[in-house]
Design a protein around this motif. Sequence first.
Motif, PDB file in Angstrom:
ATOM      1  N   LYS A  46       0.821  -1.219   0.000  1.00 46.07           N
ATOM      2  CA  LYS A  46       0.000   0.000   0.000  1.00 46.07           C
ATOM      3  C   LYS A  46       0.847   1.257   0.000  1.00 46.07           C
ATOM      4  O   LYS A  46       0.492   2.268  -0.597  1.00 46.07           O
ATOM      5  N   ASN A  47       1.986   1.178   0.711  1.00 44.81           N
ATOM      6  CA  ASN A  47       2.825   2.380   0.893  1.00 44.81           C
ATOM      7  C   ASN A  47       4.100   2.333   0.063  1.00 44.81           C
ATOM      8  O   ASN A  47       5.078   2.998   0.409  1.00 44.81           O
ATOM      9  N   THR A  48       4.103   1.528  -0.988  1.00 43.27           N
ATOM     10  CA  THR A  48       5.326   1.414  -1.806  1.00 43.27           C
ATOM     11  C   THR A  48       5.124   2.107  -3.147  1.00 43.27           C
ATOM     12  O   THR A  48       4.173   1.800  -3.867  1.00 43.27           O
ATOM     13  N   TYR A  49       6.014   3.041  -3.469  1.00 43.91           N
ATOM     14  CA  TYR A  49       5.924   3.690  -4.771  1.00 43.91           C
ATOM     15  C   TYR A  49       6.443   2.712  -5.838  1.00 43.91           C
ATOM     16  O   TYR A  49       7.538   2.142  -5.675  1.00 43.91           O
ATOM     17  N   LEU A  50       5.670   2.509  -6.917  1.00 40.77           N
ATOM     18  CA  LEU A  50       6.089   1.568  -7.966  1.00 40.77           C
ATOM     19  C   LEU A  50       5.901   2.183  -9.352  1.00 40.77           C
ATOM     20  O   LEU A  50       4.895   2.862  -9.603  1.00 40.77           O
ATOM     21  N   GLU A  51       6.863   1.924 -10.245  1.00 43.96           N
ATOM     22  CA  GLU A  51       6.669   2.221 -11.667  1.00 43.96           C
ATOM     23  C   GLU A  51       5.776   1.107 -12.211  1.00 43.96           C
ATOM     24  O   GLU A  51       5.730   0.007 -11.637  1.00 43.96           O
ATOM     25  N   ASP A  52       5.105   1.362 -13.352  1.00 44.99           N
ATOM     26  CA  ASP A  52       4.187   0.367 -13.916  1.00 44.99           C
ATOM     27  C   ASP A  52       4.857  -0.986 -14.143  1.00 44.99           C
ATOM     28  O   ASP A  52       4.278  -2.035 -13.860  1.00 44.99           O
ATOM     29  N   ASP A  53       6.097  -0.963 -14.687  1.00 53.87           N
ATOM     30  CA  ASP A  53       6.758  -2.245 -14.982  1.00 53.87           C
ATOM     31  C   ASP A  53       7.105  -2.997 -13.698  1.00 53.87           C
ATOM     32  O   ASP A  53       6.992  -4.225 -13.628  1.00 53.87           O
ATOM     33  N   GLU A  54       7.463  -2.265 -12.637  1.00 49.91           N
ATOM     34  CA  GLU A  54       7.763  -2.910 -11.335  1.00 49.91           C
ATOM     35  C   GLU A  54       6.474  -3.513 -10.769  1.00 49.91           C
ATOM     36  O   GLU A  54       6.461  -4.637 -10.272  1.00 49.91           O
ATOM     37  N   ALA A  55       5.380  -2.763 -10.901  1.00 47.02           N
ATOM     38  CA  ALA A  55       4.090  -3.238 -10.368  1.00 47.02           C
ATOM     39  C   ALA A  55       3.663  -4.512 -11.087  1.00 47.02           C
ATOM     40  O   ALA A  55       3.163  -5.460 -10.476  1.00 47.02           O
ATOM     41  N   LYS A  56       3.928  -4.576 -12.401  1.00 55.08           N
ATOM     42  CA  LYS A  56       3.527  -5.751 -13.193  1.00 55.08           C
ATOM     43  C   LYS A  56       4.277  -6.991 -12.706  1.00 55.08           C
ATOM     44  O   LYS A  56       3.709  -8.075 -12.541  1.00 55.08           O
ATOM     45  N   LEU A  57       5.579  -6.830 -12.404  1.00 59.31           N
ATOM     46  CA  LEU A  57       6.381  -7.965 -11.903  1.00 59.31           C
ATOM     47  C   LEU A  57       5.824  -8.438 -10.561  1.00 59.31           C
ATOM     48  O   LEU A  57       5.650  -9.641 -10.340  1.00 59.31           O
ATOM     49  N   ILE A  58       5.504  -7.482  -9.695  1.00 54.72           N
ATOM     50  CA  ILE A  58       4.977  -7.836  -8.363  1.00 54.72           C
ATOM     51  C   ILE A  58       3.622  -8.517  -8.513  1.00 54.72           C
ATOM     52  O   ILE A  58       3.346  -9.542  -7.884  1.00 54.72           O
ATOM     53  N   PHE A  59       2.796  -7.971  -9.413  1.00 53.62           N
ATOM     54  CA  PHE A  59       1.456  -8.556  -9.659  1.00 53.62           C
ATOM     55  C   PHE A  59       1.597 -10.026 -10.085  1.00 53.62           C
ATOM     56  O   PHE A  59       0.925 -10.913  -9.543  1.00 53.62           O
ATOM     57  N   ASP A  60       2.513 -10.294 -11.023  1.00 52.44           N
ATOM     58  CA  ASP A  60       2.696 -11.679 -11.506  1.00 52.44           C
ATOM     59  C   ASP A  60       3.129 -12.599 -10.362  1.00 52.44           C
ATOM     60  O   ASP A  60       2.674 -13.748 -10.265  1.00 52.44           O
ATOM     61  N   THR A  61       3.996 -12.095  -9.479  1.00 52.66           N
ATOM     62  CA  THR A  61       4.448 -12.920  -8.354  1.00 52.66           C
ATOM     63  C   THR A  61       3.305 -13.151  -7.358  1.00 52.66           C
ATOM     64  O   THR A  61       3.129 -14.256  -6.846  1.00 52.66           O
ATOM     65  N   VAL A  62       2.512 -12.108  -7.108  1.00 51.10           N
ATOM     66  CA  VAL A  62       1.363 -12.239  -6.195  1.00 51.10           C
ATOM     67  C   VAL A  62       0.406 -13.310  -6.722  1.00 51.10           C
ATOM     68  O   VAL A  62      -0.027 -14.191  -5.969  1.00 51.10           O
ATOM     69  N   TYR A  78      -2.834  -4.248   2.002  1.00 54.42           N
ATOM     70  CA  TYR A  78      -2.544  -4.045   3.435  1.00 54.42           C
ATOM     71  C   TYR A  78      -1.896  -5.273   4.056  1.00 54.42           C
ATOM     72  O   TYR A  78      -1.416  -5.218   5.196  1.00 54.42           O
ATOM     73  N   ASN A  79      -1.931  -6.401   3.346  1.00 50.42           N
ATOM     74  CA  ASN A  79      -1.373  -7.640   3.906  1.00 50.42           C
ATOM     75  C   ASN A  79      -0.284  -8.222   3.029  1.00 50.42           C
ATOM     76  O   ASN A  79      -0.071  -9.434   3.005  1.00 50.42           O
ATOM     77  N   ILE A  80       0.365  -7.331   2.262  1.00 50.98           N
ATOM     78  CA  ILE A  80       1.526  -7.747   1.462  1.00 50.98           C
ATOM     79  C   ILE A  80       2.640  -6.747   1.761  1.00 50.98           C
ATOM     80  O   ILE A  80       2.424  -5.528   1.651  1.00 50.98           O
ATOM     81  N   LEU A  81       3.787  -7.271   2.207  1.00 49.78           N
ATOM     82  CA  LEU A  81       4.962  -6.410   2.413  1.00 49.78           C
ATOM     83  C   LEU A  81       5.814  -6.488   1.145  1.00 49.78           C
ATOM     84  O   LEU A  81       5.738  -7.480   0.413  1.00 49.78           O
ATOM     85  N   ASN A  89      -9.756  -7.873  -4.788  1.00 50.04           N
ATOM     86  CA  ASN A  89      -8.913  -6.888  -4.084  1.00 50.04           C
ATOM     87  C   ASN A  89      -7.635  -6.613  -4.859  1.00 50.04           C
ATOM     88  O   ASN A  89      -7.214  -5.482  -5.032  1.00 50.04           O
ATOM     89  N   ILE A  90      -6.993  -7.705  -5.313  1.00 46.17           N
ATOM     90  CA  ILE A  90      -5.698  -7.573  -6.004  1.00 46.17           C
ATOM     91  C   ILE A  90      -5.878  -6.825  -7.330  1.00 46.17           C
ATOM     92  O   ILE A  90      -5.113  -5.906  -7.655  1.00 46.17           O
ATOM     93  N   LEU A  91      -6.925  -7.189  -8.087  1.00 48.74           N
ATOM     94  CA  LEU A  91      -7.156  -6.518  -9.382  1.00 48.74           C
ATOM     95  C   LEU A  91      -7.480  -5.044  -9.166  1.00 48.74           C
ATOM     96  O   LEU A  91      -7.014  -4.174  -9.904  1.00 48.74           O
ATOM     97  N   ARG A  92      -8.278  -4.757  -8.153  1.00 50.53           N
ATOM     98  CA  ARG A  92      -8.640  -3.356  -7.865  1.00 50.53           C
ATOM     99  C   ARG A  92      -7.349  -2.553  -7.619  1.00 50.53           C
ATOM    100  O   ARG A  92      -7.113  -1.506  -8.203  1.00 50.53           O
ATOM    101  N   PHE A  93      -6.456  -3.087  -6.755  1.00 47.47           N
ATOM    102  CA  PHE A  93      -5.239  -2.335  -6.409  1.00 47.47           C
ATOM    103  C   PHE A  93      -4.323  -2.164  -7.628  1.00 47.47           C
ATOM    104  O   PHE A  93      -3.853  -1.062  -7.914  1.00 47.47           O
TER     105      PHE A  93
END
Length: 255
Positions: free
Chosen positions: A157-173, A194-197, A231-235
Amino acid sequence: EKKIKRIDRAKDKSRVREKDSERLKVEENVFDVPTLKILYTLSNKGIIKAMGGAISTGKEANVFYAEGPDKELAVKIYRIASSTFKAMDAYIMKDPRFTNIRNNKRDIIFAWTRKEFQNLKRAKNAGVRVPEPVIAEKNILIMEFMGEKERPYPLLKNTYLEDDEAKLIFDTVVEYMRLLYKKANLVHADLSEYNILIDPKDLTPIFIDMGQSVTLEHPNSREFLYRDVQNILRFFSRYGIKDKPEELLKKIQAE
Ligand SMILES: N#C/C(=C\c1ccncc1)C(=O)NCc1ccccc1
């Protein structure tokens, strides 16, 4: 003039006291005598060397930093006094693993703590990155501290991400949700930003808070999974990720 000064000073003093009582309130209704006894036992067993400050405070539990004999620890203490254990009911009473517990508050909280320990263990064994559980003792869960030098890793929730970084995290999630489902036979059931560090070193996600996670045998497990997916898709939609819930469910449940 003097009178006003005196009143202001009195107000300030009461404010300080009020703040102390505020802090004390957090400590006091988590650190009740039975909880202190357990902490004392854990320290005698050499599991905890020193307690640190609070990492997270919530209505059901508080997480504190602690020093272990060889690594940093997170100590999660479930509140017995004022916790909203009603919410826990929905998850635990239908869970085949916990059908036999008596219906009193302490037993529900102790079972919940054991459940979080077991769920973290299963998630870890399935290859999902979670804090390594150390021990569950009554309403206290001790686990590996995810952070460095007393600083916990930030929430997604509190992590600044570029789109490409977010995509990598999304795939791992999504991969972790699939491993939880296929290998650990679990649904997180409260998955969100809120429940992912996020480990800032390699931007990898870490799932936390698995007390409410349920096995696929739970009558509502598919509904909980659908909610996690939403929840994940919304975020992640804010980073331009447009996957549909059905697509994600197929990936997670794929044979
Ligand atoms: N587990 C856990 C958590 C953090 C954590 C950090 C570093 N290492 C391990 C765990 C955590 O904040 N959970 C959410 C929470 C719990 C209790 C009250 C409010 C919010």
